[in-house]
Design an enzyme around this catalytic site. Structure first.
Site, PDB file in Angstrom:
ATOM      1  N   LYS A  67       0.830  -1.197   0.000  1.00  0.00           N
ATOM      2  CA  LYS A  67       0.000   0.000   0.000  1.00  0.00           C
ATOM      3  C   LYS A  67       0.870   1.253   0.000  1.00  0.00           C
ATOM      4  O   LYS A  67       1.904   1.308   0.678  1.00  0.00           O
ATOM      5  CB  LYS A  67      -0.914  -0.026   1.238  1.00  0.00           C
ATOM      6  CG  LYS A  67      -1.951   1.092   1.305  1.00  0.00           C
ATOM      7  CD  LYS A  67      -2.820   0.901   2.548  1.00  0.00           C
ATOM      8  CE  LYS A  67      -3.860   2.000   2.702  1.00  0.00           C
ATOM      9  NZ  LYS A  67      -4.699   1.798   3.911  1.00  0.00           N
ATOM     10  N   SER A 148      -9.494   1.991   3.250  1.00  0.00           N
ATOM     11  CA  SER A 148      -8.632   2.756   2.364  1.00  0.00           C
ATOM     12  C   SER A 148      -7.627   1.913   1.592  1.00  0.00           C
ATOM     13  O   SER A 148      -6.962   2.426   0.686  1.00  0.00           O
ATOM     14  CB  SER A 148      -7.868   3.807   3.183  1.00  0.00           C
ATOM     15  OG  SER A 148      -6.979   3.186   4.107  1.00  0.00           O
ATOM     16  N   SER A 172     -10.126  -0.301   7.182  1.00  0.00           N
ATOM     17  CA  SER A 172      -9.396  -0.093   5.930  1.00  0.00           C
ATOM     18  C   SER A 172      -8.754  -1.337   5.339  1.00  0.00           C
ATOM     19  O   SER A 172      -8.287  -1.311   4.202  1.00  0.00           O
ATOM     20  CB  SER A 172      -8.332   0.994   6.113  1.00  0.00           C
ATOM     21  OG  SER A 172      -8.931   2.258   6.189  1.00  0.00           O
TER      22      SER A 172
END
Length: 474
Positions: A67, A148, A172
């Protein structure tokens, strides 16, 4: 030791397959924002080591995506923001990335995310960042990939990598795992180090794996935790028998008929495999808890966290939350096109981590989620874990209005800092739904046993989720 997850004769051949897949698919999904230009060279080096008898472990040569809020010394780390996009790469890998490299893993690149991990604005669109654009759900390109860790979940679901790193503050990892039909494991806060991760909340942030199976997620957790525990060794048959699993129906059922129906079938499979299902295990301490205390805590910790993290970055970048807000105002035509920065502004105006308001809010969060919440219910009913629906099926993408999420299961474990394992159940109206298994601090091994047991029973009775087809709209 856990068996490797490379399905082809070599790491290099596998990486070539994944890169070919990305050329075909990622133009539709937009999960990877920064491919690693040396991915094939990394894989070739790992193959040479293996040929020389120097395998570093069960994930040697296995590709992984990271990420884009996790520091990598050889790739940009932007948190999706143009404020960090032109800066040099961080000087050091985050410890979790260093551990993956030391284990022989191949970093394929960075995945897109909801900008600033979805803490910028109360009406944000999950999966959108000014740097990476919009990530879409592989199962339906007009549906949200969640957030996210949007790109990480979508990439695993789309077959761009078997493993990816996400981060969770509140939902997330769980949300993109549920929306994209992959496994997500949010560990106990502190089990995986957060140094080198763009912060939101010191009390809630937790990096963790997204994967195609519970065993693979557990194998990656073992690497990034670095504590010597082989979590994948717990992903074996026969561990459901005797487990006591609570079902808090009044608290966390009812926001989605699709998710409820799938979760009920999952509970039936757990019982059929020998687990004892205990109903009416509700978290009464959280009744009426409206989330304001959690938000106060997050925003206070965000301000402090960015003040500590941003000065570590080389180059001409903002050094505080206030400077990020100013950057966004100056670059409103690109940064604030779709939504604003109301939460950032609220954080600047709100209490600091040294304030009495913060201390009181944090104490209430801990009491409601831990002492009088999850731990109280587990103790009262002698439970190993709780199980709930995860999220409703993915909502349509909307870059104009606020997203419509009817409910989720993530806030109690988020406030407590406790682990949460999310496992796909089935497709509902063409979209994935999932269940999540909750535990107390440090209960990852138990959750892996339960999650793997459920996953195995699901595969025997109905099969795993079908792979997404392109292009699809639901």
């Amino acid at each position: 030791m856990t068996a490797p997850v490379i399905p082809s004769p070599s790491s290099q051949a596998y990486v070539e397959q994944l890169l070919d897949r990305a050329e075909t698919v990622d133009g539709l999904v937009n999960a990877v924002c920064t491919p690693h230009p040396e991915a094939l060279a990394q894989a070739a080096a790992r193959d040479a080591e293996a040929a020389d008898g120097r395998s570093r472990g069960p994930l040697h040569g296995v590709p992984v995506l990271v990420k884009d809020n996790v520091d990598t010394h050889d790739l940009p780390t932007t948190a999706g923001s143009l404020a960090l996009a032109e800066a040099p790469a961080p000087t050091h890998d985050a410890p979790l990335v260093r551990r993956m490299r030391e284990a022989g893993m191949v970093v394929l690149g960075k995945t897109n995310l909801s900008e600033w991990a979805n803490i910028r604005d109360g009406a944000s669109t999950s999966g959108w960042s000014a740097y990476g654009g919009l990530t879409r759900n592989p199962y339906a390109l007009n549906r949200s990939a969640g957030g996210s860790s949007s790109g990480s979940g979508a990439a695993v679901a789309a077959g761009l990598a078997p493993l990816a790193i996400g981060t969770e503050t509140d939902g997330s990892i769980t949300c993109p795992a549920a929306f994209n039909g992959c496994v997500g494991l949010k560990p106990t806060v502190g089990l995986v180090p957060t140094q080198g991760v763009v912060p939101i909340s010191a009390s809630q942030d937790a990096p963790g794996p997204l994967a195609t199976s519970v065993r693979q997620a557990a194998a990656l957790l073992g690497v990034i935790a670095g504590n010597g525990t082989d979590y994948a060794a717990h992903a074996v048959e026969g561990r459901l028998a005797g487990k006591r699993i609570g079902v808090p129906r009044a608290s966390f059922w009812g926001y989605s008929p699709h998710a409820d129906a799938a979760a009920e079938r999952a509970v039936g499979l757990l019982a059929a495999e020998g687990a004892t299902i205990v109903d009416a295990t509700d978290l009464t301490a959280l009744e009426g808890f409206d989330g304001e205390d959690e938000l106060l805590v997050l925003l206070a910790e965000l301000k402090a966290g960015l003040a500590a993290y941003l000065p570590t970055r080389p180059g001409d970048v903002p050094r505080s939350l206030a400077e990020v807000v100013a950057f966004n105002r100056t670059h409103a035509d690109t940064e604030l096109t779709h939504f604003g920065q109301s939460l950032f502004e609220q954080a600047l105006a709100g209490p600091d981590v040294g304030s009495p308001e913060y201390a009181a809010a944090r104490a209430r969060c801990v009491a409601a989620s831990r002492d009088n919440g999850i731990d109280a219910v587990l103790r009262a009913h002698d439970l190993d874990a709780l199980v709930t629906p995860s999220y409703a099926p993915a909502c349509p993408i909307d870059l104009v209005n606020a997203e419509a999420h009817p409910g989720s299961c993530t806030s109690p474990t988020a406030m407590a800092g406790y682990p949460l394992l999310t496992v796909p159940t089935e497709l509902a109206a063409g979209l994935p739904v999932a269940v999540s298994f909750w535990g107390t601090a440090g209960s990852e091994a138990t959750l892996v046993e339960i999650g793997h047991g459920y996953e195995s029973a699901r595969d025997r009775t109905g099969g795993p989720l079908p792979e997404p087809t392109f292009p699809t709209f639901v």
